[in-house]
Design a protein around this motif. Structure first.
Motif, PDB file in Angstrom:
ATOM      1  N   UNK A  32      18.041  32.602 -26.364  1.00 45.50           N
ATOM      2  CA  UNK A  32      17.568  31.879 -27.530  1.00 45.50           C
ATOM      3  C   UNK A  32      16.596  30.759 -27.183  1.00 45.50           C
ATOM      4  N   UNK A  33      16.165  30.083 -28.222  1.00 43.75           N
ATOM      5  CA  UNK A  33      15.249  28.969 -28.055  1.00 43.75           C
ATOM      6  C   UNK A  33      15.980  27.706 -27.662  1.00 43.75           C
ATOM      7  N   UNK A  34      15.251  26.783 -27.114  1.00 43.75           N
ATOM      8  CA  UNK A  34      15.790  25.489 -26.699  1.00 43.75           C
ATOM      9  C   UNK A  34      16.972  25.645 -25.747  1.00 43.75           C
ATOM     10  N   UNK A  35      16.946  26.671 -24.918  1.00 41.39           N
ATOM     11  CA  UNK A  35      18.018  26.891 -23.958  1.00 41.39           C
ATOM     12  C   UNK A  35      17.665  26.217 -22.635  1.00 41.39           C
ATOM     13  N   UNK A  36      18.675  26.067 -21.795  1.00 42.12           N
ATOM     14  CA  UNK A  36      18.461  25.450 -20.487  1.00 42.12           C
ATOM     15  C   UNK A  36      19.241  26.218 -19.434  1.00 42.12           C
ATOM     16  N   UNK A  37      18.631  27.272 -18.863  1.00 42.50           N
ATOM     17  CA  UNK A  37      19.324  28.001 -17.803  1.00 42.50           C
ATOM     18  C   UNK A  37      19.252  27.255 -16.474  1.00 42.50           C
TER      19      UNK A  37
END
Length: 79
Positions: A32-37
């Protein structure tokens, strides 16, 4: 879709050439958007796993089965 860029050079002189789409099983990773892997060796097997927070509060853990081979599990569902 989430992708990686591999260093084809060395640490002192990195060279990145394009992106490789990441898959969990047969499916492309989509966090998704605004994710932080983040990549971390979560299970101590010397292979980098991915843990990712999604914008809705869900946390997803992708266990590395080998180079560029992942399985995915949601470990916390957001609201």
């Amino acid at each position: 879709m989430t992708a990686a860029s591999l260093n084809k050079g060395i640490d002192a002189d990195p060279f990145f050439d394009g992106f490789i789409p990441l898959k969990a099983g047969a499916n492309y990773l989509d966090v998704g958007g605004w994710s932080h892997p983040d990549m971390v060796d979560w299970d101590g097997d010397n292979i980098m796993d991915i843990i990712c927070g999604e914008s809705n509060g869900t946390v997803v853990y992708f266990h590395a089965l080998g180079p560029l081979s992942l399985s995915g599990n949601r470990i916390h569902e957001g609201s």
